[in-house]
Design a protein around this motif. Structure first.
Motif, PDB file in Angstrom:
ATOM      1  N   VAL A 134     -10.651  59.429   9.527  1.00  0.00           N
ATOM      2  CA  VAL A 134      -9.247  59.830   9.566  1.00  0.00           C
ATOM      3  C   VAL A 134      -9.017  60.753   8.375  1.00  0.00           C
ATOM      4  O   VAL A 134      -8.724  60.299   7.254  1.00  0.00           O
ATOM      5  N   THR A 135      -9.168  62.042   8.597  1.00  0.00           N
ATOM      6  CA  THR A 135      -9.131  63.002   7.497  1.00  0.00           C
ATOM      7  C   THR A 135      -7.751  63.136   6.860  1.00  0.00           C
ATOM      8  O   THR A 135      -7.620  63.628   5.739  1.00  0.00           O
ATOM      9  N   SER A 136      -6.726  62.696   7.570  1.00  0.00           N
ATOM     10  CA  SER A 136      -5.372  62.757   7.016  1.00  0.00           C
ATOM     11  C   SER A 136      -5.078  61.578   6.087  1.00  0.00           C
ATOM     12  O   SER A 136      -4.033  61.556   5.427  1.00  0.00           O
ATOM     13  N   SER A 137      -5.968  60.617   6.038  1.00  0.00           N
ATOM     14  CA  SER A 137      -5.759  59.409   5.230  1.00  0.00           C
ATOM     15  C   SER A 137      -6.244  59.615   3.800  1.00  0.00           C
ATOM     16  O   SER A 137      -7.078  60.479   3.515  1.00  0.00           O
ATOM     17  N   ARG A 138      -5.735  58.808   2.902  1.00  0.00           N
ATOM     18  CA  ARG A 138      -6.256  58.760   1.537  1.00  0.00           C
ATOM     19  C   ARG A 138      -7.618  58.087   1.559  1.00  0.00           C
ATOM     20  O   ARG A 138      -7.897  57.261   2.436  1.00  0.00           O
ATOM     21  N   ARG A 139      -8.451  58.414   0.605  1.00  0.00           N
ATOM     22  CA  ARG A 139      -9.733  57.731   0.487  1.00  0.00           C
ATOM     23  C   ARG A 139      -9.531  56.365  -0.157  1.00  0.00           C
ATOM     24  O   ARG A 139      -8.729  56.214  -1.077  1.00  0.00           O
ATOM     25  N   LEU A 140     -10.292  55.398   0.339  1.00  0.00           N
ATOM     26  CA  LEU A 140     -10.216  54.037  -0.191  1.00  0.00           C
ATOM     27  C   LEU A 140     -11.348  53.803  -1.183  1.00  0.00           C
ATOM     28  O   LEU A 140     -12.479  54.269  -0.985  1.00  0.00           O
TER      29      LEU A 140
END
Length: 206
Positions: free
Chosen positions: A70-76
């Motif tokens: 999910v490229t729109s998400s922040r990295r965890l």
């Protein structure tokens, strides 16, 4: 001669699995090559299919289809802990402090275990994910947990964990403020119950 070659063979084997895992993750994620991913996992005997939590819906869907970042998400931020019970004379530590991943992106981590005793010992690991509400979204493709691991006296082995955070993580409002996830493993000395099932031995038992 064989004794001298053994450390190099073991090191090359570890490197091979690391490189192969990285190739699988890169190809599967970057190009969406789900059939290729499934084929490699089946041929290497890694179990291949991540287990999707029933709470994610789409029960009949192919689990490998979840591997889409999910490229729109922040990295965890994924951190790692390792420990052993008091009765197990092993050293067990993660090789990396953390990795950062997008939901739906595969990641590979390694732990190292060393049997510090003069006897061969079988251990079994349990694991936990914190915060606990993230656990249904933490999917392991390949893992050493809940399987007996036999280490010879003085032996050191690398243990890989190949995993991903399910993409549905981003759709859960309860996950909105979670940026760090910790994967913890604890190794116990293995024993067998009266039914022949493998179980961890509590620290209070010798």
């Amino acid at each position: 001669m064989d004794r001298l070659r053994a450390p190099y063979v073991k090191r090359n084997t570890t490197t091979f699995y690391y490189v192969l895992s990285a190739i699988i993750g890169t190809v599967a994620v970057s190009y969406g090559a789900v059939p290729f991913y499934k084929m490699i996992c089946q041929q290497t005997g890694w179990g291949g299919q991540p287990i999707k939590s029933p709470s994610h819906g789409n029960v009949g869907a192919d689990p490998a289809s979840r591997l889409s970042p999910v490229t729109s998400s922040r990295r965890l931020r994924i951190t790692f802990n390792g420990s052993v019970s008091d009765v197990l004379p092993w050293k067990f530590t993660p090789q990396q402090r953390e990795v950062r991943v997008l939901p739906g992106e595969t990641a590979l981590a390694f732990y190292t275990a060393t049997n510090k005793s003069s006897e061969d010992i079988i251990g079994v690991a349990t694991y936990s994910v914190t915060p606990g509400q993230v656990a249904p979204y933490f999917s392991k493709i390949q893992c050493f947990c809940f399987e007996e691991q036999r280490l010879n006296a003085g032996e050191t082995v690398d243990m890989p964990v190949f995993f991903f955070i399910d993409p549905d993580f981003v759709n859960d409002p309860n996950m909105a403020k979670i940026d760090t996830v910790t994967l913890s493993y604890t190794f116990f000395k293995a024993r067998y119950d009266k039914n022949g099932n493998l179980t961890p031995m509590p620290a209070s038992m010798g």
